[in-house]
Design an enzyme around this catalytic site. Structure first.
Site, PDB file in Angstrom:
ATOM      1  N   GLU A   3      11.313  36.798  29.835  1.00  0.00           N
ATOM      2  CA  GLU A   3      10.238  35.905  29.377  1.00  0.00           C
ATOM      3  C   GLU A   3       9.009  36.701  28.981  1.00  0.00           C
ATOM      4  O   GLU A   3       8.363  36.429  27.971  1.00  0.00           O
ATOM      5  CB  GLU A   3       9.838  34.917  30.486  1.00  0.00           C
ATOM      6  CG  GLU A   3      10.943  34.010  30.950  1.00  0.00           C
ATOM      7  CD  GLU A   3      11.759  34.596  32.101  1.00  0.00           C
ATOM      8  OE1 GLU A   3      12.055  35.816  32.071  1.00  0.00           O
ATOM      9  OE2 GLU A   3      12.094  33.849  33.014  1.00  0.00           O
ATOM     10  N   CYS A  49      10.500  33.708  37.260  1.00  0.00           N
ATOM     11  CA  CYS A  49       9.859  34.231  38.475  1.00  0.00           C
ATOM     12  C   CYS A  49       8.351  33.951  38.439  1.00  0.00           C
ATOM     13  O   CYS A  49       7.799  33.529  37.416  1.00  0.00           O
ATOM     14  CB  CYS A  49      10.119  35.736  38.598  1.00  0.00           C
ATOM     15  SG  CYS A  49       9.080  36.744  37.532  1.00  0.00           S
TER      16      CYS A  49
HETATM   17  N1  THU Z   1      14.773  38.198  35.534  1.00  0.00           N
HETATM   18  C1  THU Z   1      14.247  37.803  34.345  1.00  0.00           C
HETATM   19  O1  THU Z   1      14.480  38.412  33.301  1.00  0.00           O
HETATM   20  N2  THU Z   1      13.442  36.703  34.349  1.00  0.00           N
HETATM   21  C2  THU Z   1      13.071  36.012  35.467  1.00  0.00           C
HETATM   22  O2  THU Z   1      12.182  35.176  35.412  1.00  0.00           O
HETATM   23  C3  THU Z   1      13.780  36.260  36.730  1.00  0.00           C
HETATM   24  C4  THU Z   1      14.534  37.552  36.805  1.00  0.00           C
HETATM   25  C5  THU Z   1      15.615  39.406  35.550  1.00  0.00           C
HETATM   26  C6  THU Z   1      14.996  40.583  36.242  1.00  0.00           C
HETATM   27  C7  THU Z   1      16.200  41.377  36.673  1.00  0.00           C
HETATM   28  O3  THU Z   1      16.561  42.252  35.617  1.00  0.00           O
HETATM   29  C8  THU Z   1      17.299  40.346  36.841  1.00  0.00           C
HETATM   30  O4  THU Z   1      16.827  39.156  36.235  1.00  0.00           O
HETATM   31  C9  THU Z   1      17.647  40.058  38.286  1.00  0.00           C
HETATM   32  O5  THU Z   1      16.532  39.739  39.019  1.00  0.00           O
END
Ligand code: THU
Length: 143
Positions: free
Chosen positions: A61, A98
Site C-alpha cells: 500500500e 497494517c
Molecule cells: N504486508 C503488506 O504489504 N501490507 C500490509 O498492510 C500488511 C503486510 C506485507 C509485508 C510483508 O512483506 C508481508 O506482507 C508479511 O507481513
C-alpha cells in the site's frame, strides 16, 4: 466526503492489485501483496518489498501511495489491496492493511475508499473506519 468510484474503476483497481502482487518481492514471508491506487492521472501500483533486515520491509500500500505521490498525483479516490497468498476469506484480518499503512492513508487520502480483495470476496472500508483517530501534527515548532 467519501470519493465516488465507478464499478468499472473498482474492477480495474482490483485487477491491477492482483496482477501487481505477482511481482511482489517477498522471499522471506512468501506472502505476496499487491496494491493499486486510483488518482487523477490513473492507476499506480505497488507491491511489498521485503528486506533481509525484516524491519525495513515496505508494504504494498505504501509502495503504491509513494508511486502516486512521486508522479504528483495527489487526489486519490481509491486503493485496492490483494493478498494473494492469504489463507482464505474467512478471516479478514489477514487481508487488512497494517497500522503504518493506515496512518499513510489518513494523511494522503483520507476520503479514499479502501477495497480489500479476498480470493472470492471484496470488502470496502473508509479510512475513518480503519483508523478512527490518526496522529496529526498540528503544532509546528518554530526554529
Ligand atoms: N504486508 C503488506 O504489504 N501490507 C500490509 O498492510 C500488511 C503486510 C506485507 C509485508 C510483508 O512483506 C508481508 O506482507 C508479511 O507481513
Amino acid at each position: 466526503m467519501a470519493a465516488h468510484v465507478s464499478t468499472g474503476n473498482r474492477q480495474r483497481l482490483i485487477a491491477a492489485a492482483r496482477e501487481a502482487a505477482q511481482s511482489a518481492y517477498a522471499p522471506y514471508s512468501r506472502f505476496r501483496v499487491g496494491a493499486s491506487v486510483l488518482g487523477e492521472q490513473g492507476i499506480h501500483i505497488g507491491t511489498n518489498v521485503e528486506n533481509a533486515s525484516f524491519g525495513l520491509t515496505l508494504c504494498a500500500e505504501r509502495a503504491a501511495l509513494a508511486a502516486a505521490m512521486s508522479n504528483g498525483d495527489r487526489l486519490i479516490s481509491a486503493i485496492a489491496i490483494a493478498c494473494i497468498d492469504a489463507g482464505g476469506d474467512q478471516d479478514l484480518s489477514e487481508l487488512l492493511p497494517c497500522g503504518a499503512c493506515r496512518q499513510w492513508m489518513a494523511e494522503l487520502c483520507r476520503d479514499a475508499e479502501i477495497i480489500i480483495c479476498g480470493a472470492e470476496s471484496v470488502h470496502i472500508f473508509s479510512v475513518e473506519e480503519l483508523l478512527p483517530m490518526p496522529f496529526q501534527l498540528l503544532t509546528v515548532v518554530q526554529g
